[in-house]
Design an enzyme around this catalytic site. Structure first.
Site, PDB file in Angstrom:
ATOM      1  N   HIS A  50       0.958  -1.418  -0.078  1.00  0.00           N
ATOM      2  CA  HIS A  50      -0.223  -0.520   0.028  1.00  0.00           C
ATOM      3  C   HIS A  50       0.537   1.517  -0.189  1.00  0.00           C
ATOM      4  O   HIS A  50       1.314   1.508   0.831  1.00  0.00           O
ATOM      5  CB  HIS A  50      -0.895   0.059   1.187  1.00  0.00           C
ATOM      6  CG  HIS A  50      -1.900   1.178   1.231  1.00  0.00           C
ATOM      7  ND1 HIS A  50      -2.202   1.768   2.554  1.00  0.00           N
ATOM      8  CD2 HIS A  50      -2.744   1.480   0.128  1.00  0.00           C
ATOM      9  CE1 HIS A  50      -2.545   2.685   2.134  1.00  0.00           C
ATOM     10  NE2 HIS A  50      -3.213   2.991   0.827  1.00  0.00           N
ATOM     11  N   ARG A  51       0.737   1.865  -0.917  1.00  0.00           N
ATOM     12  CA  ARG A  51       1.760   2.992  -1.337  1.00  0.00           C
ATOM     13  C   ARG A  51       3.055   2.429  -1.516  1.00  0.00           C
ATOM     14  O   ARG A  51       4.377   3.356  -0.588  1.00  0.00           O
ATOM     15  CB  ARG A  51       1.298   4.698  -0.543  1.00  0.00           C
ATOM     16  CG  ARG A  51      -0.158   4.952  -0.123  1.00  0.00           C
ATOM     17  CD  ARG A  51      -0.363   5.974   0.721  1.00  0.00           C
ATOM     18  NE  ARG A  51      -2.065   5.700   0.964  1.00  0.00           N
ATOM     19  CZ  ARG A  51      -2.346   6.461   1.657  1.00  0.00           C
ATOM     20  NH1 ARG A  51      -1.975   7.178   2.612  1.00  0.00           N
ATOM     21  NH2 ARG A  51      -4.295   5.724   2.224  1.00  0.00           N
ATOM     22  N   GLU A  99       0.724  -0.867  -4.781  1.00  0.00           N
ATOM     23  CA  GLU A  99      -0.259   0.267  -4.997  1.00  0.00           C
ATOM     24  C   GLU A  99      -0.206   1.476  -5.147  1.00  0.00           C
ATOM     25  O   GLU A  99       1.192   1.461  -3.588  1.00  0.00           O
ATOM     26  CB  GLU A  99      -2.154   0.160  -4.207  1.00  0.00           C
ATOM     27  CG  GLU A  99      -2.483   0.331  -3.593  1.00  0.00           C
ATOM     28  CD  GLU A  99      -2.364   2.056  -3.414  1.00  0.00           C
ATOM     29  OE1 GLU A  99      -4.112   2.218  -3.592  1.00  0.00           O
ATOM     30  OE2 GLU A  99      -2.012   2.540  -2.411  1.00  0.00           O
ATOM     31  N   ASP A 127      -1.440   6.331  -5.793  1.00  0.00           N
ATOM     32  CA  ASP A 127      -2.512   6.704  -5.898  1.00  0.00           C
ATOM     33  C   ASP A 127      -2.105   8.097  -7.013  1.00  0.00           C
ATOM     34  O   ASP A 127      -1.108   8.424  -7.418  1.00  0.00           O
ATOM     35  CB  ASP A 127      -3.261   7.808  -5.024  1.00  0.00           C
ATOM     36  CG  ASP A 127      -3.396   6.917  -3.657  1.00  0.00           C
ATOM     37  OD1 ASP A 127      -4.261   5.957  -3.523  1.00  0.00           O
ATOM     38  OD2 ASP A 127      -1.528   6.964  -2.835  1.00  0.00           O
ATOM     39  N   HIS A 168      -0.733  10.494  -2.386  1.00  0.00           N
ATOM     40  CA  HIS A 168      -2.574  10.362  -2.180  1.00  0.00           C
ATOM     41  C   HIS A 168      -2.897  11.525  -1.703  1.00  0.00           C
ATOM     42  O   HIS A 168      -4.300  11.705  -1.919  1.00  0.00           O
ATOM     43  CB  HIS A 168      -1.805   9.551  -0.568  1.00  0.00           C
ATOM     44  CG  HIS A 168      -3.562   9.559   0.012  1.00  0.00           C
ATOM     45  ND1 HIS A 168      -4.280  10.244   0.645  1.00  0.00           N
ATOM     46  CD2 HIS A 168      -4.156   8.608   0.028  1.00  0.00           C
ATOM     47  CE1 HIS A 168      -5.466   9.782   1.399  1.00  0.00           C
ATOM     48  NE2 HIS A 168      -5.203   8.426   0.456  1.00  0.00           N
ATOM     49  N   GLU A 173      -5.026   4.129  -7.716  1.00  0.00           N
ATOM     50  CA  GLU A 173      -6.098   4.049  -7.428  1.00  0.00           C
ATOM     51  C   GLU A 173      -5.635   6.108  -7.820  1.00  0.00           C
ATOM     52  O   GLU A 173      -4.809   6.528  -7.663  1.00  0.00           O
ATOM     53  CB  GLU A 173      -6.365   4.453  -5.880  1.00  0.00           C
ATOM     54  CG  GLU A 173      -7.219   4.626  -5.266  1.00  0.00           C
ATOM     55  CD  GLU A 173      -7.297   5.558  -3.917  1.00  0.00           C
ATOM     56  OE1 GLU A 173      -7.922   6.635  -3.705  1.00  0.00           O
ATOM     57  OE2 GLU A 173      -6.864   4.764  -3.070  1.00  0.00           O
ATOM     58  N   LYS A 207      -7.674   9.452  -7.908  1.00  0.00           N
ATOM     59  CA  LYS A 207      -7.811  10.577  -6.678  1.00  0.00           C
ATOM     60  C   LYS A 207      -8.986  11.315  -7.502  1.00  0.00           C
ATOM     61  O   LYS A 207      -9.226  11.625  -8.712  1.00  0.00           O
ATOM     62  CB  LYS A 207      -7.251  10.954  -5.928  1.00  0.00           C
ATOM     63  CG  LYS A 207      -6.084  10.054  -5.060  1.00  0.00           C
ATOM     64  CD  LYS A 207      -6.100   9.099  -4.726  1.00  0.00           C
ATOM     65  CE  LYS A 207      -7.086  10.008  -3.622  1.00  0.00           C
ATOM     66  NZ  LYS A 207      -7.165   8.749  -2.748  1.00  0.00           N
ATOM     67  N   ASP A 221      -0.449  -2.109   4.431  1.00  0.00           N
ATOM     68  CA  ASP A 221       1.313  -1.295   4.876  1.00  0.00           C
ATOM     69  C   ASP A 221       2.400  -1.721   5.506  1.00  0.00           C
ATOM     70  O   ASP A 221       3.345  -0.994   4.945  1.00  0.00           O
ATOM     71  CB  ASP A 221       0.600  -0.115   6.162  1.00  0.00           C
ATOM     72  CG  ASP A 221      -0.628   0.829   5.621  1.00  0.00           C
ATOM     73  OD1 ASP A 221      -0.705   0.969   4.411  1.00  0.00           O
ATOM     74  OD2 ASP A 221      -0.945   1.200   6.729  1.00  0.00           O
TER      75      ASP A 221
END
Length: 242
Positions: A6-7, A33, A35, A48, A108, A110, A228
């Site tokens: 995640h990120r 992943e 954003d 993000h 993702e 935004k 995370d």
């Protein structure tokens, strides 16, 4: 069970930076992943928040700066001084680096108050240019974006992203041109996860941080977790999943 960072490896490196992505790739994760949103000069960049306040030494909205202006801000020092000099990556910068790996890109999109169509078009165009259509999954809380993505390239995998339970989720996903569902692991009755998985809908759970949560997701037929701490979850998966 796919492990998706995640990120990037955001527990040990500043989120959504190349340092976090390098770190995640070092654990041989199944996916990363991140954003996407647009700069003032309409370049997709990886960050993000709608502003740079939390993650950099600057202040202001992402859309108020050009890419070159954003590159002047430090995106690593707030996490730890050892990451001083990290910058906000452009999407193309990430894609060029990711070409040397095989992990899946979980993108993702935004919310864009303006130029949403352009963000969608540029994202698809860059994935096509780097020949990564088959490696990408695009998700968004803005479910209408998914229909536009499919209209541009029907081969791109898409996923609903949700913070709340979904009524008749499979039918809703089909209506919104979504191939899968990304949902917090504990917000919907477990029987729905099994039902979706049994129908062949990829279900990926986010905010999975503990081995017990990982085990629950496995029992529910979840195809991947977005975490995370990919290092801990990779270790837990090897230890407790058969």
């Amino acid at each position: 069970m796919k492990i998706i960072a995640h990120r990037g490896n955001k527990r040990y490196a500043p989120e959504n930076t190349m340092a976090a992505f390098y770190s995640a790739a070092g654990y041989d994760v199944d996916g990363i992943e991140f954003d996407l949103q647009l700069t003032k000069d309409l370049v997709p960049v990886i960050i993000h928040d709608p502003t740079i306040d939390r993650t950099t030494n600057g202040r202001g909205s992402v859309s108020s700066f050009t890419l070159n202006e954003l590159k002047q801000f430090d995106a690593g020092q707030r996490f730890h001084d050892s990451f001083r000099g990290e910058t906000i990556p452009s999407f193309k910068e990430f894609l060029l680096w990711a070409s040397d790996y095989s992990f899946t890109l979980h993108i993702e999109l935004k919310l864009q108050k303006s130029n949403a169509d352009l963000l969608i078009r540029e994202t698809v165009k860059d994935l096509e240019h780097f020949e990564m259509i088959d490696r990408a999954v695009i998700s968004s809380f803005q479910h209408g974006y998914l229909e536009q993505i499919k209209s541009l390239n029907p081969h791109l995998e898409t996923a609903l992203l949700t913070k709340t339970p979904i009524f008749r989720a499979v039918k809703y996903a089909e209506k919104m041109s979504a191939d899968g569902i990304h949902i917090r692991y504990n917000i919907q009755n477990s029987r729905f996860f099994r039902r979706w998985s049994n129908k062949g809908v990829p279900v990926r759970a986010y905010h999975v941080r503990k081995p017990g949560q990982l085990l629950l997701c496995d029992k529910l037929g979840v195809s991947g977790i977005i975490t995370d701490d990919p290092r801990a979850m990779k270790s837990a998966a090897e230890r407790i999943l058969k």
